[in-house]
Design an enzyme around this catalytic site. Structure first.
Site, PDB file in Angstrom:
ATOM      1  N   ASN A   1       0.832  -1.204   0.000  1.00  0.00           N
ATOM      2  CA  ASN A   1       0.000   0.000   0.000  1.00  0.00           C
ATOM      3  C   ASN A   1       0.862   1.248   0.000  1.00  0.00           C
ATOM      4  O   ASN A   1       2.065   1.194   0.228  1.00  0.00           O
ATOM      5  CB  ASN A   1      -0.928  -0.012   1.222  1.00  0.00           C
ATOM      6  CG  ASN A   1      -1.933  -1.142   1.146  1.00  0.00           C
ATOM      7  OD1 ASN A   1      -2.505  -1.402   0.097  1.00  0.00           O
ATOM      8  ND2 ASN A   1      -2.137  -1.835   2.248  1.00  0.00           N
ATOM      9  N   CYS A   2       0.208   2.371  -0.246  1.00  0.00           N
ATOM     10  CA  CYS A   2       0.857   3.680  -0.293  1.00  0.00           C
ATOM     11  C   CYS A   2       1.750   3.852   0.945  1.00  0.00           C
ATOM     12  O   CYS A   2       1.333   3.503   2.044  1.00  0.00           O
ATOM     13  CB  CYS A   2      -0.226   4.755  -0.332  1.00  0.00           C
ATOM     14  SG  CYS A   2       0.415   6.426  -0.487  1.00  0.00           S
ATOM     15  N   PRO A   3       2.946   4.312   0.763  1.00  0.00           N
ATOM     16  CA  PRO A   3       3.546   4.895  -0.434  1.00  0.00           C
ATOM     17  C   PRO A   3       4.433   3.927  -1.218  1.00  0.00           C
ATOM     18  O   PRO A   3       5.111   4.340  -2.154  1.00  0.00           O
ATOM     19  CB  PRO A   3       4.399   6.028   0.135  1.00  0.00           C
ATOM     20  CG  PRO A   3       4.927   5.442   1.411  1.00  0.00           C
ATOM     21  CD  PRO A   3       3.773   4.599   1.945  1.00  0.00           C
TER      22      PRO A   3
ATOM     23  N   ASP B   1      -3.160  -2.010  -4.969  1.00  0.00           N
ATOM     24  CA  ASP B   1      -3.637  -0.834  -4.240  1.00  0.00           C
ATOM     25  C   ASP B   1      -4.335   0.103  -5.223  1.00  0.00           C
ATOM     26  O   ASP B   1      -3.693   0.643  -6.129  1.00  0.00           O
ATOM     27  CB  ASP B   1      -2.449  -0.137  -3.571  1.00  0.00           C
ATOM     28  CG  ASP B   1      -2.834   1.126  -2.811  1.00  0.00           C
ATOM     29  OD1 ASP B   1      -4.048   1.378  -2.642  1.00  0.00           O
ATOM     30  OD2 ASP B   1      -1.924   1.860  -2.391  1.00  0.00           O
TER      31      ASP B   1
END
Length: 84
Positions: free
Chosen positions: A16-18, A43
């Protein structure tokens, strides 16, 4: 666009981010001008994150983004070309 036309593929599924953007930037540094990088992510935020990164990077051109389903899981594919 397909993997046959990408010089390198980065698999960031499950991250997931980042992390998708961080790993995209790292892999993009290893791609030569004129080559295309394929990024495969799960994601959904990667659609806007990678688009924003490409728009803010002078030598990156976002060619395509695709949404598919593989094994019941949503997969997002991004194709970024390094321009001279």
């Amino acid at each position: 666009m397909s993997t046959e036309t990408a010089a390198k593929t980065v698999d960031v599924k499950g991250q997931n981010c980042p992390m998708p953007v961080i790993k995209t930037k790292g892999a993009f540094d290893d791609v030569s001008a004129g080559e295309t990088l394929e990024v495969v992510a799960t994601d959904s935020g990667s659609l806007s994150d990678i688009k924003g990164w490409a728009e803010s990077t002078a030598d990156a051109e976002l060619l395509d983004q695709q949404e598919t389903t593989e094994g019941g899981e949503d997969v997002y594919k991004h194709y970024i070309k390094k321009v001279e």
